[in-house]
Design a protein around this motif. Structure first.
Motif, mmCIF file in Angstrom:
data_model
loop_
_atom_site.group_PDB
_atom_site.id
_atom_site.type_symbol
_atom_site.label_atom_id
_atom_site.label_comp_id
_atom_site.label_asym_id
_atom_site.label_seq_id
_atom_site.Cartn_x
_atom_site.Cartn_y
_atom_site.Cartn_z
ATOM 1 N N ASN A 76 8.872 15.193 -7.211
ATOM 2 C CA ASN A 76 10.022 15.502 -7.920
ATOM 3 C C ASN A 76 10.205 16.829 -8.952
ATOM 4 N N LYS A 77 8.729 17.328 -8.937
ATOM 5 C CA LYS A 77 8.771 18.533 -9.549
ATOM 6 C C LYS A 77 9.406 19.790 -8.840
ATOM 7 N N GLU A 78 9.329 19.889 -7.382
ATOM 8 C CA GLU A 78 10.016 21.015 -6.567
ATOM 9 C C GLU A 78 11.176 20.411 -5.681
ATOM 10 N N LYS A 79 11.067 19.033 -5.487
ATOM 11 C CA LYS A 79 12.109 18.392 -4.502
ATOM 12 C C LYS A 79 11.980 18.904 -3.278
ATOM 13 N N LEU A 80 10.839 19.303 -2.825
ATOM 14 C CA LEU A 80 10.909 19.957 -1.408
ATOM 15 C C LEU A 80 11.065 18.799 -0.238
ATOM 16 N N PRO A 81 11.435 19.356 0.980
ATOM 17 C CA PRO A 81 11.443 18.093 1.820
ATOM 18 C C PRO A 81 10.072 17.627 2.343
ATOM 19 N N LEU A 82 10.015 16.481 2.512
ATOM 20 C CA LEU A 82 8.598 15.682 2.846
ATOM 21 C C LEU A 82 8.808 15.191 4.284
ATOM 22 N N ILE A 124 8.060 0.905 7.874
ATOM 23 C CA ILE A 124 7.448 0.228 6.777
ATOM 24 C C ILE A 124 7.572 1.037 5.426
ATOM 25 N N TYR A 125 6.922 2.394 5.899
ATOM 26 C CA TYR A 125 6.874 3.333 4.923
ATOM 27 C C TYR A 125 8.299 3.601 4.344
ATOM 28 N N LYS A 126 9.344 3.747 5.040
ATOM 29 C CA LYS A 126 10.602 4.003 4.648
ATOM 30 C C LYS A 126 11.230 3.045 3.714
ATOM 31 N N GLU A 127 10.830 1.676 4.088
ATOM 32 C CA GLU A 127 11.162 0.765 3.047
ATOM 33 C C GLU A 127 10.455 0.805 1.789
ATOM 34 N N ALA A 128 9.399 1.501 1.601
ATOM 35 C CA ALA A 128 8.620 1.560 0.488
ATOM 36 C C ALA A 128 8.886 2.717 -0.237
ATOM 37 N N ASN A 129 9.463 3.796 0.406
ATOM 38 C CA ASN A 129 9.950 5.161 -0.263
ATOM 39 C C ASN A 129 10.884 5.172 -1.134
ATOM 40 N N THR A 130 10.852 5.986 -2.321
ATOM 41 C CA THR A 130 11.878 6.248 -3.275
ATOM 42 C C THR A 130 12.232 7.515 -3.287
ATOM 43 N N TYR A 131 11.545 8.552 -2.689
ATOM 44 C CA TYR A 131 11.796 10.068 -2.849
ATOM 45 C C TYR A 131 12.873 10.295 -2.195
ATOM 46 N N ASN A 132 13.833 10.897 -2.507
ATOM 47 C CA ASN A 132 15.116 11.114 -1.785
ATOM 48 C C ASN A 132 15.154 12.455 -0.751
ATOM 49 N N ASN A 133 14.244 13.123 -0.965
ATOM 50 C CA ASN A 133 14.393 14.291 0.204
ATOM 51 C C ASN A 133 13.067 14.072 1.084
ATOM 52 N N MET A 134 12.836 12.751 1.565
ATOM 53 C CA MET A 134 12.000 12.463 2.653
ATOM 54 C C MET A 134 13.064 12.743 3.807
ATOM 55 N N ILE A 135 12.503 13.374 5.123
ATOM 56 C CA ILE A 135 13.169 13.856 6.193
ATOM 57 C C ILE A 135 12.957 12.431 6.877
ATOM 58 N N PHE A 180 0.989 -1.180 0.072
ATOM 59 C CA PHE A 180 0.085 0.192 -0.085
ATOM 60 C C PHE A 180 0.883 1.220 0.015
ATOM 61 N N PHE A 181 1.762 1.349 0.832
ATOM 62 C CA PHE A 181 2.862 2.453 1.001
ATOM 63 C C PHE A 181 3.592 2.645 -0.230
ATOM 64 N N ARG A 182 4.118 1.845 -1.044
ATOM 65 C CA ARG A 182 4.575 1.620 -2.266
ATOM 66 C C ARG A 182 3.736 2.294 -3.396
ATOM 67 N N ALA A 183 2.513 1.946 -3.291
ATOM 68 C CA ALA A 183 1.581 2.689 -4.157
ATOM 69 C C ALA A 183 1.413 4.017 -3.969
ATOM 70 N N VAL A 184 1.250 4.272 -2.720
ATOM 71 C CA VAL A 184 1.097 5.708 -2.413
ATOM 72 C C VAL A 184 2.550 6.383 -2.871
ATOM 73 N N ASP A 185 3.772 6.012 -2.630
ATOM 74 C CA ASP A 185 5.039 6.490 -2.844
ATOM 75 C C ASP A 185 4.982 6.741 -4.595
ATOM 76 N N GLN A 186 4.742 5.817 -5.327
ATOM 77 C CA GLN A 186 4.837 5.948 -6.717
ATOM 78 C C GLN A 186 3.592 6.888 -7.201
ATOM 79 N N GLY A 187 2.549 7.003 -6.667
ATOM 80 C CA GLY A 187 1.579 7.925 -6.961
ATOM 81 C C GLY A 187 1.929 9.339 -6.937
ATOM 82 N N LEU A 188 2.724 9.606 -5.786
ATOM 83 C CA LEU A 188 3.164 11.009 -5.496
ATOM 84 C C LEU A 188 4.601 11.296 -6.177
ATOM 85 N N LYS A 189 5.287 10.372 -6.604
ATOM 86 C CA LYS A 189 6.454 10.520 -6.996
ATOM 87 C C LYS A 189 6.871 11.504 -8.127
ATOM 88 N N ASN A 190 5.935 11.689 -9.153
ATOM 89 C CA ASN A 190 6.198 12.797 -10.177
ATOM 90 C C ASN A 190 5.641 14.124 -9.586
#
Length: 384
Positions: free
Chosen positions: A221-227, A238-249, A208-218
């Protein structure tokens, strides 16, 4: 609650009238001070002082009454005073009134001029200091864009599943995923199910978290703000394992987002994001220092203000809680300084700040010890 955005800021900054009153007071969110109406009494005290000053300046009573009517109505609004943040900003003229409840610890201040005093609000408009908030549970997903001053819910239903079963299928039994706290004292909460393994349940959550991560990815990545992620402790790994966004705090706002209101979500997320919000400012300060004693920087106020009007200023540093009074003749590009605030003059720092934003530059309110050149209350880094 009314919070400031860029459109409203520009409306305030461009407003002109014979008399414009700006009021800033610190407020309390809850507790004894709220029960004793300390916030309301504070505004009342400021308005009494402002009325006195307006009369001393020769402003007629009918004009004063027009300015004061919405302020006095606000004083009688009991519901308004029960829902405060850290600061209250009020802007009133005979034809205009607006109030902003903000997560900003204002010092008590009022300003009477032919323009509004917007300098304390300027940092919210620089673009730096923006971040995103993802409030996530297995049964709910919310997403926000925020600054130090504001929080705006964003619609993401078309980007992400809103519930776990939307991702793993409706044959998934919600009752099969329950949580319990083992032991006393709030030890780690764990998954357990009826007829399913803990590992499977965690994998479903991760899916589920991976689907959220992929849905928000684009979008992310437009502004690459801290998340900033707001969720319960046991879900964050669990969310950290699913996350692919580099600017997640890598620090969670711990808890159930549904247990607080919008202002509470903002306050808690800001505490996590704050250390990351000054990075661009610090980079600009370092750039100023590298280029000091060149034509790319100046701390001479009489040079800075004409340069602001010409669109030459990339970044303006203003000493926080400082003030410079005077006048600016735009046609002659001349600055005249006064020792005190008096009829006919303005805050030159307020003028420079709002004009810099209007011309596409950035403004930072900086404590004295962090100013690039401390002998001046205003430093400018020019565009190349």
């Amino acid at each position: 609650m009314s919070m400031i955005n860029e459109k409203e800021f520009k409306k305030l900054a461009s407003h002109k009238n014979e008399v414009c009153v700006s009021i800033f007071i610190p407020t309390q969110r809850a507790g004894k001070e709220v029960l004793e109406e300390k916030n309301k009494k504070h505004l009342h005290s400021e308005w009494v002082q402002i009325r006195k000053e307006l009369k001393e300046d020769g402003i007629n009573n009918s004009l004063i009454d027009k300015i004061g009517k919405p302020i006095e109505s606000l004083l009688d609004d009991r519901d308004f005073w029960r829902h405060q943040s850290d600061g209250l900003a009020i802007f009133s003229s005979p034809e205009f009134f607006e109030k902003y409840t903000l997560p900003v610890n204002f010092e008590t201040y009022h300003y009477i001029s032919e323009e509004f005093y917007v300098k304390p609000l300027v940092p919210a408009m620089t673009g730096d200091g923006k971040f995103n908030i993802l409030a996530i549970q297995l049964g709910d997903v919310s997403f926000y864009e925020a600054t130090r001053f504001s929080i705006t819910p964003l619609e993401i239903d078309d980007l992400t599943p809103s519930r776990l079963e939307d991702r793993v299928g409706y044959d998934y039994k919600e009752k099969a995923l329950q949580f319990r706290t083992q032991g006393e004292g709030g030890e780690k909460t764990q998954f357990h199910g009826h007829g399913g393994s803990e590992r499977d349940e965690k994998e479903e959550a991760k899916q589920f978290f991976r689907a959220v991560d992929q849905g928000l990815k684009n979008y992310l990545n437009k502004e690459k703000l801290p998340l900033v992620v707001y969720c319960q402790d046991y879900l964050f790994p669990i969310y950290k394992e699913a996350n692919t966004y580099n600017n997640m705090i890598d620090k969670v706002v711990s808890g159930n987002p549904n247990d607080t209101d919008l202002m509470g979500i903002h306050q808690k997320a800001l505490e996590v994001a704050e250390p990351f919000l000054n990075e661009n400012r610090d980079e600009k300060i370092e750039k100023y220092r590298e280029l000091s004693n060149t034509e790319s920087t100046t701390s001479v106020v009489s040079d800075i203000i004409p340069a602001v009007y010409q669109g030459k200023v990339d970044t303006l540093f203003i000493e926080n809680r400082a003030e410079i009074w005077g006048e600016y003749n735009e046609d002659k590009m001349k600055v005249k300084f006064h020792e005190n605030h008096q009829n006919g003059n303005i805050s030159l720092l307020n003028l420079a700040a709002r004009k810099t934003i209007e011309m596409g530059g950035k403004v930072y309110l900086v404590e004295h010890e962090f100013m690039p050149e401390k002998e001046s209350k205003m430093n400018a880094l020019f565009r190349f």
